[in-house]
Design an enzyme around this catalytic site. Structure first.
Site, short mmCIF file in Angstrom:
data_model
loop_
_atom_site.label_atom_id
_atom_site.label_comp_id
_atom_site.label_asym_id
_atom_site.label_seq_id
_atom_site.Cartn_x
_atom_site.Cartn_y
_atom_site.Cartn_z
N HIS A 77 -44.72 48.74 107.72
CA HIS A 77 -45.06 48.58 109.14
C HIS A 77 -44.45 47.28 109.66
CE1 HIS A 77 -47.26 48.48 112.86
NE2 HIS A 77 -48.08 49.47 112.54
N GLU A 84 -56.09 53.09 108.26
CA GLU A 84 -56.05 51.73 108.83
C GLU A 84 -57.42 51.42 109.40
OE1 GLU A 84 -53.04 52.59 111.80
OE2 GLU A 84 -51.60 51.38 110.70
N ASP A 88 -57.55 51.61 121.83
CA ASP A 88 -57.03 51.24 120.51
C ASP A 88 -57.98 50.34 119.71
OD1 ASP A 88 -55.59 50.79 118.23
OD2 ASP A 88 -53.88 49.84 119.22
N GLU A 143 -44.40 54.90 116.32
CA GLU A 143 -45.83 55.21 116.24
C GLU A 143 -46.36 55.65 117.60
OE1 GLU A 143 -48.21 52.30 114.20
OE2 GLU A 143 -50.10 53.25 114.82
N TYR A 161 -46.59 43.26 114.57
CA TYR A 161 -47.01 43.59 115.93
C TYR A 161 -46.28 42.76 116.98
CZ TYR A 161 -51.17 45.71 113.81
OH TYR A 161 -52.03 46.49 113.08
N HIS A 195 -55.01 56.41 118.05
CA HIS A 195 -54.17 56.18 119.23
C HIS A 195 -54.01 57.45 120.07
CE1 HIS A 195 -52.02 52.58 117.07
NE2 HIS A 195 -53.32 52.43 117.17
N ARG A 218 -48.59 38.84 112.64
CA ARG A 218 -48.65 38.03 113.86
C ARG A 218 -47.62 36.90 113.85
NH1 ARG A 218 -51.87 40.62 116.77
NH2 ARG A 218 -53.59 41.71 115.79
N HIS A 222 -51.42 58.04 110.53
CA HIS A 222 -52.43 57.00 110.35
C HIS A 222 -53.78 57.65 110.63
CE1 HIS A 222 -49.42 53.54 111.37
NE2 HIS A 222 -49.31 53.96 110.13
N HIS A 269 -44.19 49.82 116.48
CA HIS A 269 -44.74 50.13 117.80
C HIS A 269 -43.61 50.01 118.80
CE1 HIS A 269 -49.05 48.69 116.51
NE2 HIS A 269 -48.56 49.63 115.73
N HIS A 312 -59.94 50.84 116.13
CA HIS A 312 -60.13 51.74 114.99
C HIS A 312 -61.56 51.67 114.47
CE1 HIS A 312 -55.57 51.31 113.86
NE2 HIS A 312 -55.77 51.50 115.15
N ASP A 367 -50.83 58.36 114.92
CA ASP A 367 -52.06 57.60 114.66
C ASP A 367 -53.20 58.33 115.37
OD1 ASP A 367 -54.22 55.68 115.13
OD2 ASP A 367 -52.85 54.18 114.30
ZN ZN Z 1 -54.18 50.83 116.41
FE FE Z 2 -51.56 52.88 113.42
FE FE Z 3 -49.42 50.47 114.00
#
Ligand code: ZN
Ligand code: FE
Ligand code: FE
Length: 276
Positions: free
Chosen positions: A67, A256, A224, A142, A70, A179, A37, A211, A107, A226, A176
């Protein structure tokens, strides 16, 4: 070979992640290149990167996944936000060159009202700028849940980015499971159908990592969220099929799920138990 692992904290450095992975039965893992973040990367230690390479070779690890944070949005309508994304990705890729067999997953971003076409063009332009000709790291797009103005909820959008980018041989896709289900692909009822669709639109050889996440929401919800394996709408059988599917053999499979290390260890053991 089943390469199973989970997302790990990078707070202790590279080799520490390798040791943690070993302690929970993992032979791959994923980590954030920097605070997911925030923006800043930790100090870089090439010797630590080499120690992880050595550990992975000694223990037969598969490819690992770095990764991107975000917060980057390479298709923002704000030029400064796009520039920040490019700087972050270029800087991450420089460091990742020290890691053998490491994918860089990101992403694709949100087009925030410019339209998906403009978004795709901006993402491809960012990739053209950050991929150094001499680099070896393969960058993964992704698959996204398609919430808001997210680009990458449809396989066609990812294909269009791959087609528009100049160095397409350095690009791949990370699927993913939460996703794609949230985006409306029926991997619960028809995994073969999804893989056939992926092959038709993108080509299975471009799928480089997965993922593994169950989903708290119904297929097509574009949410989204998880869930732990078996505690969502996909269910354990979906993951048993994924682990054993011949088209997915040898791909790194990274959890994840909302877990601490003991929960991850249990899910990795379960995946290994599924593997025939
Ligand atoms: Zn996600
Ligand atoms: Fe993911
Ligand atoms: Fe991701």
């Amino acid at each position: 070979m089943l390469y199973a692992g989970c997302h790990l904290s990078s707070a202790g450095g590279y080799a520490a992640m390798g040791r943690t992975a070993l302690s929970i039965g993992a032979n791959t893992f994923q980590f954030f290149t920097r605070n997911p973040r925030g923006g800043r990367a930790r100090a870089f230690d090439p010797a630590d990167a080499q120690a992880l390479n050595d550990l992975r070779r000694a223990h037969g690890f598969g490819p690992i996944v770095a990764h991107a944070p975000y917060t980057i949005n390479p298709c923002s309508k704000e030029p400064r936000t796009r520039e920040f994304a490019r700087e972050t990705m270029a800087d991450d890729l420089k460091r990742l060159e020290f890691l053998d067999g490491c994918y860089y997953n990101f992403h694709p971003g949100s087009h925030v009202g410019q339209g998906v076409k403009a978004g795709i063009a901006a993402i491809a332009a960012a990739l053209d700028e950050v991929l150094e000709p001499a680099g070896k790291t393969v960058v993964l797009l992704e698959t996204m849940a398609g919430k808001g103005t997210e680009v990458g909820g449809r396989l066609e959008e990812l294909r269009d980015i791959l087609d528009a980018a100049a160095r397409t041989e350095r690009l791949g896709v990370c699927v993913d499971t939460c996703h794609v289900s949230d985006a409306g692909y029926d991997i619960l009822g028809d995994l073969d159908g999804f893989l056939a669709e992926f092959d038709r639109v993108i080509g299975l050889s471009r799928m480089r990592a997965l993922h593994l996440n169950d989903s708290k929401n119904l297929p097509g919800s574009r949410k989204d969220r998880h869930a732990c394996l078996g505690e969502g709408t996909l269910g354990l059988e979906t993951f048993r099929r994924i682990v054993n599917h011949p088209a997915l053999r040898g791909l790194p499979m990274v959890l994840e799920t909302p877990n601490e290390l003991p929960g991850y260890a249990a899910e990795i053991a379960m995946l290994r138990g599924f593997s025939e």
